[in-house]
Design a protein around this motif. Structure first.
Motif, short mmCIF file in Angstrom:
data_model
loop_
_atom_site.label_atom_id
_atom_site.label_comp_id
_atom_site.label_asym_id
_atom_site.label_seq_id
_atom_site.Cartn_x
_atom_site.Cartn_y
_atom_site.Cartn_z
N TRP A 224 0.81 -1.21 0.00
CA TRP A 224 0.00 0.00 0.00
C TRP A 224 0.85 1.27 0.00
CZ3 TRP A 224 -4.40 2.17 -1.04
CH2 TRP A 224 -4.85 3.31 -0.36
N ASP A 225 2.01 1.20 0.58
CA ASP A 225 2.90 2.37 0.72
C ASP A 225 3.16 2.99 -0.65
OD1 ASP A 225 4.58 4.30 1.64
OD2 ASP A 225 6.20 2.94 2.24
N GLY A 226 2.81 4.25 -0.78
CA GLY A 226 3.03 4.96 -2.03
C GLY A 226 1.82 5.00 -2.95
N GLN A 227 0.82 4.17 -2.71
CA GLN A 227 -0.35 4.16 -3.58
C GLN A 227 -1.27 5.35 -3.33
OE1 GLN A 227 -2.50 0.63 -4.64
NE2 GLN A 227 -0.98 -0.72 -3.70
N ALA A 228 -1.23 5.88 -2.12
CA ALA A 228 -2.06 7.05 -1.79
C ALA A 228 -1.18 8.06 -1.04
CB ALA A 228 -3.26 6.64 -0.94
N PRO A 229 -0.25 8.70 -1.76
CA PRO A 229 0.66 9.64 -1.09
C PRO A 229 -0.08 10.80 -0.45
CG PRO A 229 0.78 9.86 -3.48
CD PRO A 229 -0.03 8.64 -3.21
N SER A 230 0.35 11.15 0.73
CA SER A 230 -0.29 12.23 1.48
C SER A 230 0.76 13.23 1.93
CB SER A 230 -1.01 11.66 2.71
OG SER A 230 -1.39 12.69 3.59
N PRO A 231 0.55 14.51 1.71
CA PRO A 231 1.51 15.51 2.19
C PRO A 231 1.60 15.54 3.71
CG PRO A 231 -0.51 16.57 1.41
CD PRO A 231 -0.59 15.13 1.01
N TYR A 232 0.65 14.91 4.37
CA TYR A 232 0.64 14.87 5.83
C TYR A 232 1.18 13.54 6.35
CZ TYR A 232 -2.66 18.39 4.33
OH TYR A 232 -3.25 19.45 3.68
N GLY A 233 1.58 12.66 5.44
CA GLY A 233 2.13 11.38 5.85
C GLY A 233 1.10 10.40 6.36
N LEU A 234 -0.17 10.61 6.06
CA LEU A 234 -1.22 9.72 6.55
C LEU A 234 -1.15 8.37 5.85
CD1 LEU A 234 -4.13 12.32 6.57
CD2 LEU A 234 -2.99 11.37 8.59
N VAL A 235 -1.36 7.31 6.60
CA VAL A 235 -1.33 5.96 6.03
C VAL A 235 -2.56 5.70 5.18
CG1 VAL A 235 -1.31 3.49 6.58
CG2 VAL A 235 0.11 5.08 7.90
N TRP A 236 -3.72 6.11 5.65
CA TRP A 236 -4.97 5.86 4.92
C TRP A 236 -5.71 7.17 4.65
CZ3 TRP A 236 -4.38 2.41 9.33
CH2 TRP A 236 -3.88 1.14 8.97
N PRO A 237 -5.24 7.98 3.69
CA PRO A 237 -5.91 9.23 3.37
C PRO A 237 -6.93 9.04 2.25
CG PRO A 237 -3.88 9.10 2.14
CD PRO A 237 -3.98 7.81 2.93
N ARG A 238 -7.55 10.13 1.84
CA ARG A 238 -8.34 10.12 0.61
C ARG A 238 -7.41 10.01 -0.59
NH1 ARG A 238 -13.65 12.10 0.25
NH2 ARG A 238 -14.60 12.76 2.22
N GLU A 239 -7.97 9.86 -1.77
CA GLU A 239 -7.16 9.71 -2.96
C GLU A 239 -6.27 10.92 -3.21
OE1 GLU A 239 -9.47 8.72 -6.36
OE2 GLU A 239 -10.11 6.76 -5.60
N ASP A 240 -6.73 12.11 -2.78
CA ASP A 240 -5.93 13.32 -3.00
C ASP A 240 -4.94 13.58 -1.88
OD1 ASP A 240 -7.58 14.12 -0.94
OD2 ASP A 240 -8.50 15.81 -2.01
N GLY A 241 -4.84 12.64 -0.93
CA GLY A 241 -3.86 12.77 0.15
C GLY A 241 -4.36 13.50 1.37
N THR A 242 -5.56 14.09 1.31
CA THR A 242 -6.11 14.79 2.46
C THR A 242 -6.71 13.79 3.45
OG1 THR A 242 -8.23 15.10 1.34
CG2 THR A 242 -6.60 16.86 1.11
N PRO A 243 -6.96 14.20 4.68
CA PRO A 243 -7.51 13.27 5.67
C PRO A 243 -8.86 12.71 5.26
CG PRO A 243 -6.66 15.25 6.73
CD PRO A 243 -6.66 15.53 5.27
N ARG A 244 -9.06 11.43 5.58
CA ARG A 244 -10.38 10.83 5.40
C ARG A 244 -11.29 11.33 6.52
NH1 ARG A 244 -10.59 4.36 4.09
NH2 ARG A 244 -9.18 4.32 2.29
N SER A 245 -12.47 11.76 6.15
CA SER A 245 -13.44 12.09 7.19
C SER A 245 -13.99 10.81 7.76
CB SER A 245 -14.58 12.93 6.60
OG SER A 245 -15.36 12.14 5.70
N ALA A 246 -14.53 10.89 8.98
CA ALA A 246 -15.15 9.72 9.59
C ALA A 246 -16.32 9.24 8.74
CB ALA A 246 -15.62 10.06 11.00
N GLU A 247 -17.04 10.18 8.13
CA GLU A 247 -18.19 9.82 7.30
C GLU A 247 -17.74 9.06 6.06
OE1 GLU A 247 -19.06 12.97 10.02
OE2 GLU A 247 -17.53 12.88 8.44
N PHE A 248 -16.66 9.51 5.43
CA PHE A 248 -16.14 8.82 4.25
C PHE A 248 -15.66 7.42 4.61
CE2 PHE A 248 -12.56 7.55 1.59
CZ PHE A 248 -13.10 7.68 0.31
N ASP A 249 -14.97 7.33 5.73
CA ASP A 249 -14.45 6.04 6.19
C ASP A 249 -15.59 5.06 6.44
OD1 ASP A 249 -11.97 4.66 6.81
OD2 ASP A 249 -12.59 4.66 8.89
#
Length: 335
Positions: A224-249
């Motif tokens: 999974w590492d590198g498939q969803a790069p995040s500028p915040y270093g999140l392991v499981w972000p949205r596709e654009d790298g921003t945080p996943r909301s609880a609702e999206f999750d």
């Protein structure tokens, strides 16, 4: 001390409350006060409150169809408001302060069976983010822990992850006004990421912990590492790298359980889809089914009741690693 109306005191109470409790707690308290307590009994004077007045709040919620847990929470907030009023020198009838709550109820949360969990993982395994759902069902991560996990907290060589932060959306000082800044209590530790999203510390010291990764999860995270790069270093972000909301999750989870055709049967015979938080209950049940002792289970899940044993379990993880591997094997996630 001159008496005041319930509304006037509740407004003062909220103004002080924001400085001493976690933002999520404040938002919940504010909702109880402004949606139910003030509209129902806000016009009454503190010194004139009776038990029937206190019960009216729960009655109004019941008539609106709210869950018992919400009614209980609002009653607890009202009790705190009245107790703090007395501490500040206001007169409040003791009988009103001792009014019984809306009753006790059993949590509707349930653990999934091994077969049900395996069906869900069979669907999840075909997804690129399969590791997110194994982390929930096997490792027992809270949703906020998973969404706040960053790659610098994951050591794939040592096969461990450090759970020291949670992703939370903090309230603005002025409702829906980003320019007003964020409402945080004194001494609250947080790191701003994006929009209202912050990394915040767990509620208790036991919530911060280091737990082993099962071998299957190590491999899945490497893939999974590198498939969803995040500028915040999140392991499981949205596709654009921003945080996943609880609702999206949650929506992703519901899509998985629907494909797996897994449903929870309630005591009255009705069925519903499994809640995401029930994955954590399932992780605990799997550990129990594998014969793991309660102390180890609490250490894995980060329960504060075993705080005295945490330092030992963090330095010698043989027991916790074996426990998690046993759970993974129950679900067919061998090495």
């Amino acid at each position: 001390v001159a008496t005041v109306t319930m509304k006037r005191w509740a407004d003062q109470w909220l103004a002080q409350r924001q400085h001493v409790v976690r933002p999520g707690t404040f938002v919940s308290d504010r909702s109880a006060v402004r949606r139910w307590i003030i509209p129902t009994i806000g016009h009454l004077r503190l010194d004139s409150l009776t038990p029937s007045d206190v019960r009216r709040v729960a009655t109004s919620q019941e008539q609106a169809g709210l869950a018992l847990a919400t009614m209980q929470r609002t009653h607890a907030v009202l009790n705190k408001i009245l107790a703090d009023a007395v501490a500040d020198g206001y007169q409040v009838c003791q009988r009103a302060r001792e009014t019984a709550g809306p009753g006790q109820g059993h949590s509707s949360r349930q653990a999934l069976s091994v077969d049900e969990a395996a069906k869900i993982l069979a669907v999840a395994a075909a997804r690129p983010d399969a590791s997110r759902w194994v982390a929930a069902l096997v490792e027992g991560l809270r949703p906020a822990e998973a969404l706040g996990l960053t790659w610098d907290m994951v050591d794939l060589d040592a096969e461990t992850m450090t759970l020291a932060w949670q992703l939370k959306s903090l309230p603005y000082v002025e409702h829906r006004d980003p320019d007003s800044g964020f409402r945080v209590p004194r001494g609250f530790e947080s790191r701003h990421l994006h929009g209202a999203y912050h990394l915040v510390r767990p509620k208790t010291r036991a919530g911060s912990r280091v737990i082993p990764l099962v071998p299957w999860l190590v491999g899945a995270l490497r893939a999974w590492d590198g498939q969803a790069p995040s500028p915040y270093g999140l392991v499981w972000p949205r596709e654009d790298g921003t945080p996943r909301s609880a609702e999206f999750d949650r929506s992703e989870w519901y899509e998985i359980v629907q494909q797996a055709e897994v449903a929870v049967t309630l005591p009255d015979g009705r069925t519903r889809r499994p809640l995401l938080y029930e994955a954590r209950h399932t992780a605990a049940t799997l550990l129990l089914a594998a014969g793991i002792d309660e102390t180890t289970i609490k250490a894995v899940l980060g329960h504060s009741s075993v705080l005295s044993t945490q330092s030992y379990l963090h330095t010698d993880r043989t027991r916790t690693r074996a426990a998690l591997v046993a759970s993974a094997e129950l679900l067919g996630l061998g090495e």
